[in-house]
Write an enzyme that holds these catalytic residues in place. Sequence first.
Site, PDB file in Angstrom:
ATOM      1  N   TRP A 292      13.396  23.703   4.718  1.00  0.00           N
ATOM      2  CA  TRP A 292      12.707  24.109   5.945  1.00  0.00           C
ATOM      3  C   TRP A 292      13.475  24.914   6.911  1.00  0.00           C
ATOM      4  CZ3 TRP A 292      13.939  23.108  11.433  1.00  0.00           C
ATOM      5  CH2 TRP A 292      13.004  23.150  12.486  1.00  0.00           C
ATOM      6  N   HIS A 293      14.745  24.793   7.041  1.00  0.00           N
ATOM      7  CA  HIS A 293      15.627  25.660   7.830  1.00  0.00           C
ATOM      8  C   HIS A 293      15.455  27.022   7.276  1.00  0.00           C
ATOM      9  CE1 HIS A 293      17.131  21.928   9.279  1.00  0.00           C
ATOM     10  NE2 HIS A 293      17.308  22.537  10.419  1.00  0.00           N
ATOM     11  N   GLY A 294      15.156  27.367   5.831  1.00  0.00           N
ATOM     12  CA  GLY A 294      15.364  28.759   5.445  1.00  0.00           C
ATOM     13  C   GLY A 294      15.465  28.782   3.991  1.00  0.00           C
TER      14      GLY A 294
ATOM     15  N   PHE B 154      14.109  29.479  12.755  1.00  0.00           N
ATOM     16  CA  PHE B 154      13.799  28.526  11.727  1.00  0.00           C
ATOM     17  C   PHE B 154      12.098  28.312  11.950  1.00  0.00           C
ATOM     18  CE2 PHE B 154      18.152  27.164  12.648  1.00  0.00           C
ATOM     19  CZ  PHE B 154      18.667  27.802  11.398  1.00  0.00           C
TER      20      PHE B 154
END
Lengths: 365, 451
Positions: free
Chosen positions: B300-302, B451
């Site tokens: 989800w963060h990258g 994000f």
Amino acid sequence: MKRQRRALLTIGLTGGLLLGTMALQVLGEDPAVSLWERRKLARFPEASVEKLLEGRLVPELEAYLADSFPFRDGFRRVKALLETQVFGKLDTNGYYKADGHISRLAYPLEEAQVALAAKKMQEIQKRHLGGMKVHYAAIPDKNYYLAEPNGYPSMDYGRLTEILQEDLRDMAPIDLFDCLDREDYYKTDPHWRQERLDRVVRRLGEEMGFVPTPFDRYERKVRPGFYGAYAGQSALGTKPEELVHLMGGGILETKAYHADKDEWTGVYVESADLAMDGYSYYLGGAAALQVLVNPAGETGRELILFRDSFAAPLAPLLMEAYDKVTLVDLRYMPSGLLGEHIDFGDQDVLFLYSTLVLNNGGVLR
Amino acid sequence: MVFSSIAFLYYFLPAALLLYWAAPRHLKNAALLVVSLFFYFYGEPVYTLLLVFSAVSDYLHSRYIERHRGRKRAGIALASSIAINLGMLGVFKYGGFGLALPVGISFFTFQTMSYTIDVHRGEVKAEKGIVPLAAYVAMFPQLVAGPIVRYKSIAEQLRNRRHGVEGIAAGMGRFVVGLGKKVLLANRFAEFCGAYRAADSPSVLYHWAYAVAFSLQLYFDFSGYSDMAIGLGRIFGFAFPENFNYPYISRSVTEFWRRWHMTLGSWFRDYVYIPLGGNRGGKPRWIRNILAVWLLTGLWHGAAWNFVLWGLYFGVLLVFEKSVGLGWLGRLPLAFRHGYVLLAVLLGFVAFNGEGMQGMVEDLGGLFGGNGLPFFSAEAAYQLRSHSVLFLAGAIGATPLPKRMYLQATGKGTGKRMAAFLEPLAMAALFLAATAYLVDGSFNPFLYFRF
């Protein structure tokens, strides 16, 4: 009831601040320059759809809003006070106060940049200065005297000197580090004080073979109300100083030719933008090429001085030793143009740069 | 647009509030939608269309799901809605097509997915009006960096909300506290981290100081943003969920993640972990579910390996704690438990902030003297001395102590009476202090915008 009063006070204060400040900014005039910060301020950006879509408009607008903010200087002062007095930070935006001086951190040593500066000097020597007497000297910035004793980091001056020695073997070095101390610099400015350059001039004379004018022959003239560059840029708050200039010893007779403007003045220039930078009184401030001529000079000697702003108050002090001094600032004049403007012959040559410029040697063109 | 900017504070916010309060009650959602779209358009002119598309798409899908609830068609519509949202994330975040990441896309897609899922589950009715739903999707206070607000938690407020003086003042207070956290603490820790990255003479000491500084920066940046969002929500009559609850006082990693980015954690719990079976179906399946959730949390963060490893690292720690560690941990002295959590989190955040895998390995290696780093350097000592008050303020500010002391001092008697006028003055002073930093500072976007 009390809670409601508190709520109303919160809304009134916060709302008043927001709306009041917006009104002040919208209705107030936008200054074009900041005399304190010594820079042009951002203007309201020209808007276009293209700029907006490419994301260039917003940063320009943000810069404008910050630059034109009401009471900007006051807010900057508040920030500096919060940083140093509340958060106990030792510097603010890299500026610090020590022993009554304001200075700016200059570290680490950028060896590649110093090497670039040396390379530029080598190139010029190879191309124009064959067979001439060439010296170089590094002027220590005032962090050399202030930083370490007060617990601040500073560049590795020893290594800087080593690099110059290694790269400039065909030039004669002149060591100025032991000719100065912190009081030889203005408290609010990075530059040195003209009236305290006697040891520097004597050292130059010893190494370059000229007889310096004794300083007791000069007359001191004082211009009050001088705020150096660091005074406003740091926002640390300080009192004004006296800018001192010396007269006598060939200075009065010397004329300065400013090639950029095709204009002759004296060595001290009243018409310079002194509100922006009081130090411009010496030779009128930044310039690519200037020539100082002492018509009463009898030495028959000439000097080519590759320099930065530190040379402005120094050069007039050499006008009994040299009939003509050509000052070249490679930050504003590409070295490729030297041959078009200077007849190289049997002049003495001195590369004189502050450690601040050497540590950012890529600026020499 | 960044909350902590002159443009937002002194232009957008007053203008948005004036427009909103001037609008009659039945047009307040429309006013909120207009200012929210402008807010997004200011920073992302092109991707505003994406935001509008997302709102319209989820509005149509939810209406369809509602109409066909209980039938196969509803399931297909839900799958379509999720596929579109994940598709947008996939294209812009993970596609590697060289496209710029639309600010806040991870937040607003997760919000809209939760909406259509909840409609499908029958937990909330589909919104009939496009304007209220679009106002929910685009609502500027929490649009770009959370908290992740679920539609069902504010559905009633979208239709009918109160704008009392006390609520507005409380919202302003919360906003200013968040602004102070961001500008006076997070941005200054960011300066320290910037100095570390540019260090001429790195050392083990500098690496550890950076680890602490970045952990505090991340906390004050993100929780500051959440405070501002919650405060703004309150000003506009909404009650957003809390997102942080003093995570650094946790005594286990499990507890830490119940206190950090709470709305993301609960989102994954309700929409991934429990549907996968949660802790039912035996240990292997339960471990698989936890690791899957944390793999997704990392992603989800990258789309970077260090995020994946970061997620799995915490997944493994949580499995360890839940299977054998929690009971064992509980018997250890309190100081050891706090130390364990702080160390685990610090290492995790250093990995999280590494510049790619190589950068992550270098940053982690530096903590333990990798590449023959000296323990001490004069540069690190200077930066630590120069930021010592900041570190102290950050360490204390990350605990409930200041709030507890304030409530104690102002709970009764003279303190209570003085707080009635001192608190608004303190808020104004904090606001001006933050302004002073913004006027003199550079552009500092929030970390979670990426994000």
